[in-house]
Design a protein around this motif. Structure first.
Motif, PDB file in Angstrom:
ATOM      1  N   SER A   9       0.821  -1.203   0.000  1.00  0.00           N
ATOM      2  CA  SER A   9       0.000   0.000   0.000  1.00  0.00           C
ATOM      3  C   SER A   9       0.862   1.264   0.000  1.00  0.00           C
ATOM      4  O   SER A   9       0.354   2.356  -0.192  1.00  0.00           O
ATOM      5  CB  SER A   9      -0.965  -0.007   1.183  1.00  0.00           C
TER       6      SER A   9
ATOM      7  N   TYR B  81      -2.468   6.696   0.000  1.00  0.00           N
ATOM      8  CA  TYR B  81      -3.466   7.045   1.010  1.00  0.00           C
ATOM      9  C   TYR B  81      -4.022   8.446   0.768  1.00  0.00           C
ATOM     10  O   TYR B  81      -5.218   8.677   0.942  1.00  0.00           O
ATOM     11  CB  TYR B  81      -2.870   6.926   2.410  1.00  0.00           C
TER      12      TYR B  81
ATOM     13  N   ALA C 172      -4.032  -0.053  -0.541  1.00  0.00           N
ATOM     14  CA  ALA C 172      -4.340   1.015   0.414  1.00  0.00           C
ATOM     15  C   ALA C 172      -5.833   1.003   0.735  1.00  0.00           C
ATOM     16  O   ALA C 172      -6.229   1.147   1.896  1.00  0.00           O
ATOM     17  CB  ALA C 172      -3.923   2.365  -0.154  1.00  0.00           C
TER      18      ALA C 172
ATOM     19  N   VAL D 208      -7.514   0.371   4.447  1.00  0.00           N
ATOM     20  CA  VAL D 208      -8.477   1.305   5.039  1.00  0.00           C
ATOM     21  C   VAL D 208      -9.765   0.569   5.410  1.00  0.00           C
ATOM     22  O   VAL D 208     -10.322   0.772   6.487  1.00  0.00           O
ATOM     23  CB  VAL D 208      -8.767   2.469   4.070  1.00  0.00           C
TER      24      VAL D 208
END
Lengths: 441, 308
Positions: B52, B69, B281, B285
């Motif tokens: 990520s 991100y 990513a 999350v």
């Protein structure tokens, strides 16, 4: 000796299968891989008998019939380089994801793979894991391989030109007293639409909200595209605004409706069109197969014609869609795979066979007026005219699209938001495209 | 002369003491699970975490810091999060009280045809999500001939393009979830109900408690552990919903992303557009999101509190 090997292999296979039964979901995948390996070993033992094995992945069952025929001809012509194709037909998404993993991880990829044009750019990101085909290409077909290229290297060969044309329902046009040959510009088209709606109550055509095939040619004739020549997204061009505005106006007049199901491949649409739901549809030539297979009631009613343009003299078509067949860098015998691919998809025999088995407009334009092409088949029986009559008219008016890494992203935006907001919600075109462009940058 | 035999006997004894040792043997027995868990869970999670922070492309994998991100702050991802959260909440609101009450009915002695309803309500859970959703797509078709449009036609309404309007498409998604999961949740609640001792209910009715009083003050509190369990797996299931949305629109592309879920967005970015780093990513999350929600929920309902 061969028997012993085969027995051992089958024992191994049985053993791994048993192991697979007792294991959970995840180890089963390994077992399958083992089984595949044992299988390919037995294949190797049999190479001399039926040719070098070539693993081929495709997402279209009908493509296998074509490759099979070409392999037979190849084996006759090249007795010293015989091949045997092992087909794996995977669903569209599966094929593209599995191939991506196999190429990323460096194991498990086939020798040859069909990759759809909308996805092709994904495989050119980073260092392409496909082999350049420059050494086997023919300059004759350049425009249909450039779309699969990067930095002067070409990695795929297309099945077809995918020339966009308009299919008119002649029965409806006759009722309205409109002659399709008289429709040259979009203004003619709009005027005809009014007459058709008035006399028959049927809309002139349908607008896709979840696919770009009908919309793209409206850009192309103005010199527009989804990507700029440098590969950046180009969805806020004046061409875009003009095309959206025009379609919206016709929607407001009632002579365009949004395609039932959202796109021209929806079951709802097939039923709608088959029942005489609209007087025309603009789609590439490969859409002929959808008519013959899904709209049997329109047999002997459809006539193929060039697309309308904004002003006379603009290109009346564009090459859309396609499947780039590529050789991966994991191919066991790269030269053999490349030579066979070139034979199947670039040679004259191959191109004629593409029309005969698949009904596509072959990429080698010189075969378009060969006698073999004129032979009747299910497509010539279905349509009122031959697609090659139209193709020869627009031969020099079929530009290729700009392809690049951004195409999958732009296509996604078009298929989900842009066209839906434009034609279903009828949003203000200028503001809409500006917003869509800003999301893509 | 006897040496080899002696040795093998010693080895045998050694192996025996190893296998019979109460300290080591348990680890031997759980090792298959631990291995599978490490290889197929721990390792992927760690490597997802690493990826990520990278762009992952053949020959060009490099670290790019937190760019993946920061890229998450875009309208499409927010839409996906919103869809997943709304879907989760709607399924929780419908799929916990409903099955709980139905389970009470099925558990009651006065219910007729108990076994028939138990099995029929469970059947939808046995169908494949793909098959079921394909049927639902046809039911919610936009032409006047589709089942739903015919039903509303009986009441004089015009055909609706069900899957092209935000509200109705969500109604279809939630309807599908209810159809599919009611039976499963009933099963959970039934097993919980059967663990409630009969005497408690009996003595309550002897004391004059009404049916409602018994439900609110006996059944519901005693079902708490089961309810928390159902809540936990429902939150996880709702947040990770993908198949239903994918199949209902025939692809991952719903108009204006009205059916796009977090996993759908992960799939779109990771596979459809070959941004595997970005996809990772999104996955991380989602993991944090689901963990956080469940942790908060478990805390709120006091699963971590010591029983008094």
């Amino acid at each position: 000796m061969k028997k012993v090997v085969a027995k051992l292999a089958s024992l191994l296979l049985a053993g791994t299968m048993l192991a697979g039964c007792s294991g959970g979901g995840a180890p089963a995948a390994d077992t399958a891989k083992n089984a595949a390996e044992t299988k390919s070993e037995t294949d190797k033992a049999a190479v001399s008998a039926d040719g070098a094995p070539i693993e081929l992945w495709t997402f279209q069952e009908i493509h296998t019939g074509f490759y099979e025929k070409m392999a037979t001809i190849w084996n006759e012509q090249n007795p010293d380089r015989k091949i045997k194709i092992n087909f794996t037909v995977l669903p569209y998404d599966d094929l593209h994801s599995k191939l991506l993993i196999a190429l990323q991880s460096g194991v498990g990829a086939p020798d040859i793979a069909d990759i759809e044009i909308g996805k092709f750019a994904n495989y050119l990101k980073g260092d392409p894991q496909l082999l350049p085909l420059n050494d086997v290409l023919d300059p004759e077909v350049k425009s249909r391989v450039e779309i699969y290229g990067k930095d002067g290297q070409y990695y795929g060969v297309c099945f077809h030109i995918g020339a966009s044309v308009t299919y008119y329902n002649k029965e409806i046009l006759d009722q309205a007293g409109v002659d399709p040959a008289s429709i040259v510009t979009w203004d003619d088209f709009r005027a005809a639409g009014k007459v058709v709606l008035e006399k028959t109550g049927v809309p002139m055509t349908t607008a896709e909200t979840a696919d770009p095939w009908s919309f793209w040619p409206m850009l192309a004739s103005q010199g527009g595209d989804l990507l700029k020549p440098d590969g950046s997204p180009d969805v806020d061009s004046p061409a875009f605004i003009k095309a959206i505005t025009f379609v919206q106006d016709m929607i407001k007049e009632g002579s365009i409706v949004t395609a039932p199901g959202g796109f021209h491949h929806a079951e709802e649409y097939y039923g709608f069109m088959n029942n005489g739901g609209a007087a025309s549809i603009s789609m590439p030539l490969w859409y002929m197969g959808r008519f013959t297979d899904y709209m049997p009631d329109l047999n002997q009613k459809m006539i193929i014609a060039p697309n309308p343009v904004w002003e006379k003299g603009q290109p009346r078509s564009i090459g859309l869609g396609g499947t780039g067949t590529a050789v991966t860098n994991q191919a066991k015998d790269p030269q053999l795979a490349k030579d066979f691919l070139a034979f199947a998809k670039i040679s004259k025999e191959g191109n004629i066979e593409i029309w005969k088995t698949l009904g596509f407009d072959p990429i080698r334009t010189e075969v378009w007026d060969m006698p073999e092409i004129k032979e009747p088949n299910k497509f010539t029986d279905y349509f009122l005219n031959s697609p090659f009559d139209v193709l020869t008219q627009i031969k020099d008016e079929i530009p290729a699209i700009n392809n690049g890494e951004n195409l999958p992203k732009v296509m996604d935006a078009l298929k989900t938001t842009t066209l839906f907001r434009a034609f279903e919600d009828l949003e203000d075109p200028a503001a809409l495209v500006a917003e869509e462009q800003s999301k893509l940058n | 002369m006897n040496n080899p035999n002696k040795k093998s006997a010693e080895a045998h004894r050694g192996l025996q003491s190893f296998l019979y040792s109460p300290k080591i043997a348990p680890y031997v027995f759980i090792s298959p699970f631990v291995l599978v868990f490490i290889v197929f869970f721990i390792y992927p999670v760690i490597s997802t975490g690493i990826m990520s922070f990278q762009t992952v492309l053949p020959g060009k994998t490099e670290f790019i810091g937190v760019e993946n991100y920061t890229n998450l702050f875009n309208p499409t991802f927010l839409k996906a999060v919103q869809n997943s959260v709304v879907y989760t909440i709607l399924t929780l609101v419908l799929l916990i009280p409903g099955p709980m009450i139905l389970a009470c009915f099925l558990n009651s002695k006065n219910m007729i045809g108990k076994n028939f309803f138990r099995s029929t309500l469970f059947i939808p859970a046995l169908t494949s999500a793909v098959v079921a959703t394909t049927i639902f797509r046809l039911i919610f078709g936009e032409l006047s001939g589709s089942l739903m449009n015919q039903i509303i036609g009986l009441f004089g309404f015009k055909p609706i393009k069900w899957l092209r309007i935000q509200e109705t498409s969500f109604a279809a998604l939630v309807f599908l979830a209810c159809w599919r999961w009611t039976g499963v949740n009933i099963l959970y609640f039934l097993s919980g109900l059967q663990n409630i001792p009969e005497e408690v209910n009996e003595s309550a009715s002897l004391d004059g408690a009404t049916v409602w009083q018994r439900f609110f003050y006996i059944t519901m509190p005693m079902l708490r552990p089961i309810t928390i369990y159902v809540l936990t797996i429902s939150i996880y299931g709702g947040m990770s919903m993908f198949t239903e949305s994918y199949m209902l629109w025939g692809s991952n592309k719903s108009p204006k992303d009205m059916g796009l879920t977090i996993i759908g967005y992960l799939y779109r970015q990771g596979w459809e557009q070959n941004n595997i780093g970005f996809g990772c990513a999104i996955g991380i999350v989602l993991l944090l999101f689901a963990l956080l929600l469940n942790f908060a929920q478990l805390n709120l309902f006091g699963l971590f509190r010591k029983e008094e």
